[in-house]
Design a protein around this motif. Sequence first.
Motif, PDB file in Angstrom:
ATOM      1  N   GLY A 300       1.123  -0.891  -0.036  1.00 46.16           N
ATOM      2  CA  GLY A 300       0.032   0.013  -0.233  1.00 46.16           C
ATOM      3  C   GLY A 300       0.340   1.491  -0.139  1.00 46.16           C
ATOM      4  O   GLY A 300       0.290   2.374  -0.366  1.00 46.16           O
ATOM      5  N   LEU A 301       2.056   0.976   0.980  1.00 45.66           N
ATOM      6  CA  LEU A 301       3.177   2.044   0.418  1.00 45.66           C
ATOM      7  C   LEU A 301       3.588   2.534  -0.532  1.00 45.66           C
ATOM      8  O   LEU A 301       4.595   1.505  -1.553  1.00 45.66           O
ATOM      9  N   VAL A 302       4.082   3.199  -2.113  1.00 49.81           N
ATOM     10  CA  VAL A 302       3.867   3.041  -2.718  1.00 49.81           C
ATOM     11  C   VAL A 302       5.697   4.016  -3.043  1.00 49.81           C
ATOM     12  O   VAL A 302       5.309   5.656  -2.951  1.00 49.81           O
ATOM     13  N   ASN A 303       6.645   4.259  -2.868  1.00 52.33           N
ATOM     14  CA  ASN A 303       7.847   4.742  -2.362  1.00 52.33           C
ATOM     15  C   ASN A 303       8.437   5.047  -4.189  1.00 52.33           C
ATOM     16  O   ASN A 303       8.741   4.143  -4.507  1.00 52.33           O
ATOM     17  N   LEU A 304       8.361   6.259  -4.682  1.00 54.75           N
ATOM     18  CA  LEU A 304       8.668   6.439  -5.926  1.00 54.75           C
ATOM     19  C   LEU A 304       9.571   7.440  -6.474  1.00 54.75           C
ATOM     20  O   LEU A 304       9.931   8.545  -5.066  1.00 54.75           O
ATOM     21  N   ALA A 305      10.821   7.308  -6.989  1.00 56.89           N
ATOM     22  CA  ALA A 305      11.479   8.737  -7.501  1.00 56.89           C
ATOM     23  C   ALA A 305      11.603   8.207  -9.241  1.00 56.89           C
ATOM     24  O   ALA A 305      10.793   7.355  -9.608  1.00 56.89           O
ATOM     25  N   GLY A 306      11.944   9.535  -9.670  1.00 59.04           N
ATOM     26  CA  GLY A 306      12.176   9.991 -10.606  1.00 59.04           C
ATOM     27  C   GLY A 306      11.912  10.901 -11.277  1.00 59.04           C
ATOM     28  O   GLY A 306      12.290  12.316 -10.354  1.00 59.04           O
ATOM     29  N   PRO A 307      11.969  11.345 -12.991  1.00 59.40           N
ATOM     30  CA  PRO A 307      12.103  12.994 -13.251  1.00 59.40           C
ATOM     31  C   PRO A 307      11.062  14.372 -12.446  1.00 59.40           C
ATOM     32  O   PRO A 307      10.228  13.763 -11.993  1.00 59.40           O
ATOM     33  N   ALA A 308      12.279  15.037 -12.262  1.00 60.80           N
ATOM     34  CA  ALA A 308      11.449  16.263 -11.370  1.00 60.80           C
ATOM     35  C   ALA A 308      10.141  17.499 -12.894  1.00 60.80           C
ATOM     36  O   ALA A 308      10.989  18.527 -12.663  1.00 60.80           O
ATOM     37  N   ASP A 309       9.321  16.922 -13.391  1.00 57.98           N
ATOM     38  CA  ASP A 309       8.877  17.760 -14.263  1.00 57.98           C
ATOM     39  C   ASP A 309       7.556  17.835 -14.519  1.00 57.98           C
ATOM     40  O   ASP A 309       6.648  16.086 -13.337  1.00 57.98           O
ATOM     41  N   GLN A 310       6.788  18.146 -14.508  1.00 51.79           N
ATOM     42  CA  GLN A 310       4.954  18.460 -14.300  1.00 51.79           C
ATOM     43  C   GLN A 310       4.259  17.666 -15.506  1.00 51.79           C
ATOM     44  O   GLN A 310       3.412  17.119 -14.901  1.00 51.79           O
ATOM     45  N   ALA A 311       5.021  16.086 -16.216  1.00 47.87           N
ATOM     46  CA  ALA A 311       4.093  15.578 -15.979  1.00 47.87           C
ATOM     47  C   ALA A 311       4.228  14.567 -16.124  1.00 47.87           C
ATOM     48  O   ALA A 311       3.616  13.860 -15.433  1.00 47.87           O
ATOM     49  N   THR A 312       5.573  13.942 -15.073  1.00 46.51           N
ATOM     50  CA  THR A 312       5.862  12.998 -14.409  1.00 46.51           C
ATOM     51  C   THR A 312       4.650  13.314 -13.212  1.00 46.51           C
ATOM     52  O   THR A 312       4.685  11.909 -12.883  1.00 46.51           O
ATOM     53  N   HIS A 313       5.212  14.028 -12.681  1.00 45.18           N
ATOM     54  CA  HIS A 313       4.366  15.028 -11.569  1.00 45.18           C
ATOM     55  C   HIS A 313       2.414  14.794 -12.306  1.00 45.18           C
ATOM     56  O   HIS A 313       2.152  13.634 -11.126  1.00 45.18           O
ATOM     57  N   ASP A 314       2.032  14.345 -12.525  1.00 41.10           N
ATOM     58  CA  ASP A 314       0.834  14.946 -13.126  1.00 41.10           C
ATOM     59  C   ASP A 314       0.385  13.312 -13.086  1.00 41.10           C
ATOM     60  O   ASP A 314      -0.797  13.109 -12.672  1.00 41.10           O
ATOM     61  N   ALA A 315       1.595  12.297 -13.658  1.00 39.57           N
ATOM     62  CA  ALA A 315       0.674  11.097 -14.511  1.00 39.57           C
ATOM     63  C   ALA A 315       0.847  10.214 -12.808  1.00 39.57           C
ATOM     64  O   ALA A 315       0.054   9.159 -12.725  1.00 39.57           O
ATOM     65  N   VAL A 316       2.083  10.555 -11.802  1.00 36.83           N
ATOM     66  CA  VAL A 316       2.027   9.861 -10.049  1.00 36.83           C
ATOM     67  C   VAL A 316       0.906  10.579  -9.493  1.00 36.83           C
ATOM     68  O   VAL A 316       0.002   9.483  -9.491  1.00 36.83           O
ATOM     69  N   CYS A 317       0.504  11.404  -9.703  1.00 37.92           N
ATOM     70  CA  CYS A 317      -1.023  11.596  -9.060  1.00 37.92           C
ATOM     71  C   CYS A 317      -2.177  11.240  -9.793  1.00 37.92           C
ATOM     72  O   CYS A 317      -2.392  10.876  -9.255  1.00 37.92           O
ATOM     73  N   GLN A 318      -2.516  10.986 -10.707  1.00 42.70           N
ATOM     74  CA  GLN A 318      -2.986  10.251 -11.210  1.00 42.70           C
ATOM     75  C   GLN A 318      -3.413   8.862 -10.936  1.00 42.70           C
ATOM     76  O   GLN A 318      -4.168   8.279 -10.972  1.00 42.70           O
ATOM     77  N   ALA A 319      -2.163   8.363 -10.984  1.00 44.19           N
ATOM     78  CA  ALA A 319      -1.781   7.330 -10.637  1.00 44.19           C
ATOM     79  C   ALA A 319      -2.789   6.750  -9.047  1.00 44.19           C
ATOM     80  O   ALA A 319      -3.520   5.886  -8.675  1.00 44.19           O
ATOM     81  N   ALA A 320      -2.459   7.660  -8.190  1.00 41.55           N
ATOM     82  CA  ALA A 320      -2.573   7.371  -7.155  1.00 41.55           C
ATOM     83  C   ALA A 320      -3.959   7.401  -6.808  1.00 41.55           C
ATOM     84  O   ALA A 320      -4.318   6.592  -6.399  1.00 41.55           O
ATOM     85  N   ARG A 321      -5.116   8.806  -7.515  1.00 44.93           N
ATOM     86  CA  ARG A 321      -6.324   8.729  -8.062  1.00 44.93           C
ATOM     87  C   ARG A 321      -7.004   7.963  -8.538  1.00 44.93           C
ATOM     88  O   ARG A 321      -8.208   7.252  -6.997  1.00 44.93           O
TER      89      ARG A 321
END
Lengths: 375, 477
Positions: A300-321
């Motif tokens: 349940g806890l997903v620890n992630l690291a990746g590129p610091a850009d808006q598109a990647t952040h949006d994709a991460v948020c979308q995956a959580a949502r």
Amino acid sequence: MMTPDTEEALAAVIRAANGPLLVQGNGTKSGMLRPVQAAATLSTSSLSGITLYAPNELVMSAKAGTRLSDIETALAAAGQQMICEPPHIHGDNQTIGGIVATNLSGPRRVTGGAMRDHVLGVRAVNGSGEILKFGGRVLKNVTGLDVAKLLTGSFGTLAVMTEVTFKVLPVSEATGTIVLRGLDAEQGVAALSAGLGSPFFVTGAAYLPAEKQALLRIEDFATSVKYRTEKLAAQLGAYGAVEILGTDDSKALWRNIRDCKFLDISEAVWRLSVVPSAGPAILRALAPLGVTGFLDWGGGLVNLAGPADQATHDAVCQAARAAGGTWWLMQAPEPLRTVVDALPPEPEALAAIRARVQASFDPRGILNPGRLRAA
Amino acid sequence: MLQPKPKSNVLEKRAEIIAGLKAVLPERAVIGDDVSLKPYETDGLSAYKQMPLAVVLPENEAQVVAVMKFCHLHGIRIIPRGAGTSLSGGALPLADAVVIGMMRMNKILDVNYADRYAVVQPGVTNIAITQAVQDEEFFYAPDPSSQLACMIGGNVSMNSGGAHCLKYGVTANNLLGLRMVTIEGEVLEIGGKHMDAAGYDWLGLITGSEGQLGVLTEVTVRILHSPEGARAMLAGFASNEVAGACVDAIISSGIIPVALEFMDKPAIHACEDFAHAGYPLDAEALLIIEVEGSETEQTEMLARIRDICAAYHPVSMRVSQTAEESAAIWKGRKGAFGAVGRISPDYLCMDGTIPTSQLPNVLKRMQQMSDDYGLKVANIFHAGDGNLHPLIMFDANDVESFHKAEAFGADILKLCVEVGGCLTGEHGVGIEKRDLMSVQFTPAELDQQRRIKTAFDPDWLLNPSKVFPLSGLSAAA
């Protein structure tokens, strides 16, 4: 930087403030969530020291600026520990106030509870400079609203904590780990769920994609650990090749999981909390974007690291949502942290209540404005 | 007990209000006649009684929203109620208030064993959650003594505990999410099916808020796999002090039993008469200690605990050999309130918490108070976490006896605060301890809490007259 060394002096600083204050302990978590625009910094670093420790009552109190490492040393001397295993992902200078203000918990959270589950009481100064205490030093307390829980995880935006009291537990006599090898993420989380859904009281359940390993921890008296690891290993043998680690190897391994040593920390770091069965799909969905990570808390806890850009952040948020879960932006360059949702946005009705609650503590809006959400 | 002045404009329009509620709810969901309202005039704290204006029994969330919007529009006060088992008067009505009873929202909506949660409506009883999942050998951990009757919505509102929270925590530690309707009729989704929420810990704030912030319509709880087995043992001691020291020694040894209960002599006798559990009648104090795990683990753990107890020269010590014997031991403990009810016509159950090291001191001073007031007290105590349940025996037909019992109870709770504890560990403040809140909190601390309530409920329509002393009510509202 203002570093008052008494609670009264800290209250006086807040009363005298004529603009926003950056509120922090030693500032190790300033890279989390959003940056604060403030001309002045108020630190609790000079409010330091353990003020109460009653091992037989499983309780400790410490001033907010006390270093976590000092607390852990004092607990270890009495054979006890922090229950939620706060991660040391921000170095060794982090304070207990910072851990409580950010509600950061490690692997044992999955069955042992988060920092918020063990905070028994707080002393704090609100945005009007009033010194307040909520909760206490006893393990069960339902007297009035649970403001201590509300302040836990509030990132210094409601009040400045000056002292916290929390429950502690004995260090187990032994620790064992079941390592299941050669599992993909779905198989790994299925094995973790089987372990957490067993009678053997698993206290850690992580999956490492690069190693293709599912890990389950058991902590108790030595004979119990031996019995339960063997029993559980036999039950989980169908999932993959099994190895059992002893106490020393287990402690080293879980310390690394706690401190996210398996995370390839590049530009941006996220922490997502979802239902355990949703963890594997998130890892897979984000991998093409260069986002890597590992799973804790049974998946349940997903620890992630990746590129610091808006598109990647949006994709991460979308995956959580999409998984019905939540996210925290744990680390990113300041420009990105300023423009994105570091936390999920609030529905309108809740946002209105939140704004009123915030104003009820800090009517002038001077405590860490913008730390959680854009003003 | 002083109550806020009823709103005369609400009382005068009672017939219109009942008609209005019937317009937004099915006819069967509205109770407006005095005979049918009678059962709602009190709760588990039966010393206080007040007939409500009306009772509504919504069957779904949309109906809760309709009631809230109606009452908000007309400025009508609302008293949320689950099973009415509150021992602090949390569901006591007001003359000008509509009681919103949740017992018809009693469905289990979803159970997921892989992700270990259950989604239930607030009117599901505590035991029904465990019953729904026990075929898969799962359970819901918090187990208040009233678990056969009490409802999960009430458990959340009071942050209920139970005998096993030493290991498993209280309600707040076993929740994942809630749906709550605000006074304006907005539905808030708090948390979810995952652990921890980003942003403020609304789940933590709402849990234990005693109906001050909204009305719950759905609760998502964590479910756990049952242990392989559990076994209880009894150890009787020659004095409260010695038993208290033994509790300290057990905890200090690194053993955290799943339950660690304490009874004093009057409680031992009352419970033994009732349950025939084999409690030692010659002991001054009794510990019930329960451990979990496989047969071998139980045996080993109990052997360790026996060794510790032996150093305190127990007058008796007995390890249950069968599940039936363990069940009988718990029957005595869980039936303690009923058992005391058999020896005294009425009793008040207190609920303060103290640092466990203060146990002998507090019991000694409580005995002194008992002598001074001329009222008997039996003590049942969650010893591992310091939660006291003194049962003060009195006769409700004797007004003076009741007032003395109330004063005795207040003195006990003041003592709890004085030694570093609190007014209530798991029953809630309700109406019973409302006026003692200023013993534990400063005016600024109470005002901060009042302002939080105001942020959710600007007109103070939700369960007013509970939790907060009336003196500050008008200033905050």
